[in-house]
Design a protein around this motif. Sequence first.
Motif, PDB file in Angstrom:
ATOM      1  N   ASP A   1      -5.656  -8.146  -1.734  1.00 40.96           N
ATOM      2  CA  ASP A   1      -4.789  -7.222  -1.011  1.00 40.96           C
ATOM      3  C   ASP A   1      -4.451  -5.966  -1.813  1.00 40.96           C
ATOM      4  O   ASP A   1      -3.829  -5.040  -1.289  1.00 40.96           O
ATOM      5  CB  ASP A   1      -3.478  -7.921  -0.647  1.00 40.96           C
ATOM      6  CG  ASP A   1      -2.722  -8.382  -1.891  1.00 40.96           C
ATOM      7  OD1 ASP A   1      -3.372  -8.898  -2.827  1.00 40.96           O
ATOM      8  OD2 ASP A   1      -1.486  -8.245  -1.927  1.00 40.96           O
ATOM      9  N   ALA A   2      -4.850  -5.922  -3.088  1.00 36.63           N
ATOM     10  CA  ALA A   2      -4.521  -4.773  -3.943  1.00 36.63           C
ATOM     11  C   ALA A   2      -5.562  -3.670  -3.765  1.00 36.63           C
ATOM     12  O   ALA A   2      -6.770  -3.933  -3.733  1.00 36.63           O
ATOM     13  CB  ALA A   2      -4.449  -5.201  -5.404  1.00 36.63           C
ATOM     14  N   ASP A   3      -5.101  -2.439  -3.673  1.00 36.25           N
ATOM     15  CA  ASP A   3      -6.013  -1.297  -3.590  1.00 36.25           C
ATOM     16  C   ASP A   3      -6.675  -1.076  -4.946  1.00 36.25           C
ATOM     17  O   ASP A   3      -6.127  -1.429  -5.994  1.00 36.25           O
ATOM     18  CB  ASP A   3      -5.263  -0.031  -3.181  1.00 36.25           C
ATOM     19  CG  ASP A   3      -4.721  -0.099  -1.764  1.00 36.25           C
ATOM     20  OD1 ASP A   3      -5.171  -0.972  -0.994  1.00 36.25           O
ATOM     21  OD2 ASP A   3      -3.840   0.709  -1.435  1.00 36.25           O
TER      22      ASP A   3
ATOM     23  N   PRO B   1       4.440  -3.791  -4.901  1.00 38.71           N
ATOM     24  CA  PRO B   1       4.328  -2.367  -4.572  1.00 38.71           C
ATOM     25  C   PRO B   1       4.793  -1.505  -5.735  1.00 38.71           C
ATOM     26  O   PRO B   1       5.696  -1.869  -6.483  1.00 38.71           O
ATOM     27  CB  PRO B   1       5.253  -2.210  -3.353  1.00 38.71           C
ATOM     28  CG  PRO B   1       5.355  -3.584  -2.776  1.00 38.71           C
ATOM     29  CD  PRO B   1       5.280  -4.528  -3.936  1.00 38.71           C
ATOM     30  N   ASN B   2       4.167  -0.358  -5.881  1.00 40.48           N
ATOM     31  CA  ASN B   2       4.490   0.587  -6.947  1.00 40.48           C
ATOM     32  C   ASN B   2       4.185   0.032  -8.331  1.00 40.48           C
ATOM     33  O   ASN B   2       4.762   0.451  -9.327  1.00 40.48           O
ATOM     34  CB  ASN B   2       5.955   1.029  -6.889  1.00 40.48           C
ATOM     35  CG  ASN B   2       6.108   2.528  -7.109  1.00 40.48           C
ATOM     36  OD1 ASN B   2       5.425   3.319  -6.480  1.00 40.48           O
ATOM     37  ND2 ASN B   2       6.989   2.915  -8.010  1.00 40.48           N
TER      38      ASN B   2
ATOM     39  N   ASP C   1      -8.700   1.833  -0.335  1.00 38.40           N
ATOM     40  CA  ASP C   1      -7.897   0.783   0.283  1.00 38.40           C
ATOM     41  C   ASP C   1      -8.574  -0.577   0.150  1.00 38.40           C
ATOM     42  O   ASP C   1      -9.809  -0.694   0.221  1.00 38.40           O
ATOM     43  CB  ASP C   1      -7.667   1.080   1.761  1.00 38.40           C
ATOM     44  CG  ASP C   1      -6.739   2.275   1.961  1.00 38.40           C
ATOM     45  OD1 ASP C   1      -6.049   2.639   0.997  1.00 38.40           O
ATOM     46  OD2 ASP C   1      -6.728   2.833   3.074  1.00 38.40           O
TER      47      ASP C   1
ATOM     48  N   ASP D   1       3.550   2.905  -3.697  1.00 37.64           N
ATOM     49  CA  ASP D   1       3.755   2.148  -2.460  1.00 37.64           C
ATOM     50  C   ASP D   1       3.086   0.775  -2.426  1.00 37.64           C
ATOM     51  O   ASP D   1       3.731  -0.208  -2.077  1.00 37.64           O
ATOM     52  CB  ASP D   1       3.289   2.948  -1.233  1.00 37.64           C
ATOM     53  CG  ASP D   1       3.996   4.295  -1.141  1.00 37.64           C
ATOM     54  OD1 ASP D   1       5.158   4.367  -1.566  1.00 37.64           O
ATOM     55  OD2 ASP D   1       3.374   5.257  -0.680  1.00 37.64           O
ATOM     56  N   ARG D   2       1.813   0.676  -2.764  1.00 39.13           N
ATOM     57  CA  ARG D   2       1.126  -0.616  -2.669  1.00 39.13           C
ATOM     58  C   ARG D   2       0.618  -1.048  -4.035  1.00 39.13           C
ATOM     59  O   ARG D   2       0.373  -0.217  -4.913  1.00 39.13           O
ATOM     60  CB  ARG D   2      -0.058  -0.506  -1.693  1.00 39.13           C
ATOM     61  CG  ARG D   2       0.365  -0.294  -0.249  1.00 39.13           C
ATOM     62  CD  ARG D   2      -0.833  -0.120   0.659  1.00 39.13           C
ATOM     63  NE  ARG D   2      -1.726  -1.277   0.642  1.00 39.13           N
ATOM     64  CZ  ARG D   2      -2.818  -1.376   1.418  1.00 39.13           C
ATOM     65  NH1 ARG D   2      -3.135  -0.380   2.223  1.00 39.13           N
ATOM     66  NH2 ARG D   2      -3.571  -2.435   1.354  1.00 39.13           N
ATOM     67  N   PRO D   3       0.460  -2.376  -4.249  1.00 43.24           N
ATOM     68  CA  PRO D   3      -0.096  -2.836  -5.531  1.00 43.24           C
ATOM     69  C   PRO D   3      -1.503  -2.294  -5.726  1.00 43.24           C
ATOM     70  O   PRO D   3      -2.262  -2.125  -4.768  1.00 43.24           O
ATOM     71  CB  PRO D   3      -0.087  -4.363  -5.407  1.00 43.24           C
ATOM     72  CG  PRO D   3      -0.027  -4.638  -3.950  1.00 43.24           C
ATOM     73  CD  PRO D   3       0.740  -3.506  -3.338  1.00 43.24           C
TER      74      PRO D   3
ATOM     75  N   ARG E   1      -7.956   6.683  -4.720  1.00 44.39           N
ATOM     76  CA  ARG E   1      -7.611   5.329  -4.273  1.00 44.39           C
ATOM     77  C   ARG E   1      -8.540   4.874  -3.166  1.00 44.39           C
ATOM     78  O   ARG E   1      -8.890   5.652  -2.268  1.00 44.39           O
ATOM     79  CB  ARG E   1      -6.159   5.330  -3.784  1.00 44.39           C
ATOM     80  CG  ARG E   1      -5.581   3.961  -3.493  1.00 44.39           C
ATOM     81  CD  ARG E   1      -4.090   4.097  -3.166  1.00 44.39           C
ATOM     82  NE  ARG E   1      -3.441   2.803  -3.143  1.00 44.39           N
ATOM     83  CZ  ARG E   1      -2.310   2.534  -3.771  1.00 44.39           C
ATOM     84  NH1 ARG E   1      -1.714   3.460  -4.489  1.00 44.39           N
ATOM     85  NH2 ARG E   1      -1.766   1.331  -3.691  1.00 44.39           N
TER      86      ARG E   1
END
Length: 361
Positions: free
Chosen positions: A278-280, A218-219, A316, A137-139, A314
């Motif tokens: 912005d990347a997790d 994302p992904n 955030d 879902d997120r980078p 992960r």
Amino acid sequence: MLPTPRRPLAVQAEPAGRRAVRRILSVSLTVLTAVALVGLLPVTVLLGLLVGIARRRRFALLRVTLAITWMLLTELYGIAVLAGIWWLTGWWRGRRPPHYDYWTHRLQGRWTGLNLAAFERIYGIDLQVDGTDCLRDRPAILLMRHTSMIDTLIPPALMIPRDDVRMRYVLKRELLLDPCLDIAGNRTPNLFVDRSARGLEAGAQLDALQALVADVGPNEATVLFPEGTRATPAKRARIIEKLAAQGDAELLEAARRLRHLLPLRLGGAMALLQARPDADLVLGAHHGFEGLAGFRQLLGGDAVGRRMTVRFWRIDAEERPTEPAALRTWLLARWEEVDRAVDALAGPLKNPSRTGPGVGD
């Protein structure tokens, strides 16, 4: 519908002639070695059986022979498929075709999966993995422990086929001698770094790291093994001695608290996190891979029948600081968290999301 392709990032310049010569030599050597090992397989298998019976080391020599032969055969498979992709997509005409890196990405998952499955079966490994869905879902930026020859296979082998996660790797430049990694790695966004770089060259590599993650979406995940090399107690002692001489009290104390990991090389990890606030952050810990650290361990049969556990989790992006000094302290604390997770993984995993076949000796 296939994803929109992205061109590889121009983060490393290399003369075309040097690259061509290296590939001709590495592919030729791979083909010749594979043919020789396959031709000699009846003899080497018999020798491995006799040595295993005589030395009672769980047929370690036989297992090493089978593993190396398999890896060379998958190398030939990868080279052949890469050549087929190059031809069938029309790249030989001189123009990068649509969706080329999609097919290369799929091959990456297949190639690593074949090798990981072979090690599981040849060595009777019981592989348990938890958290493989955390890259969706997120980078993300994935920092993972590195202690063996196969732990680098874990993320792509498990996450590409399952969740179609795209991965960009930061790899040591020596791996360009592997023809599959060389060809595929230079046709999709990855970075091969010189670990001995200093001064301006080191600065250029940090800039290249930031360029590598600039358009990660994302992904997608950028994978870094921030210890810089496989961890051993001897290496840990040497690094701590150097840190003591450098006088960085915070880094030295953080390094001394580690029991399993090498001290974090902050430059690369900091560059990635600062380039993409912005990347997790995804962390990867594992236990039990020490038996595959090198040929001495392989020949000793240390890996046979072992349970190997891996865990990903992960954090955030909103949870980490952005100010450099605070980010540095926070990152060192997260690396200690990975070290503690290795202790926890020595016990049984609860509700693992994926369990390997585990073949007995």
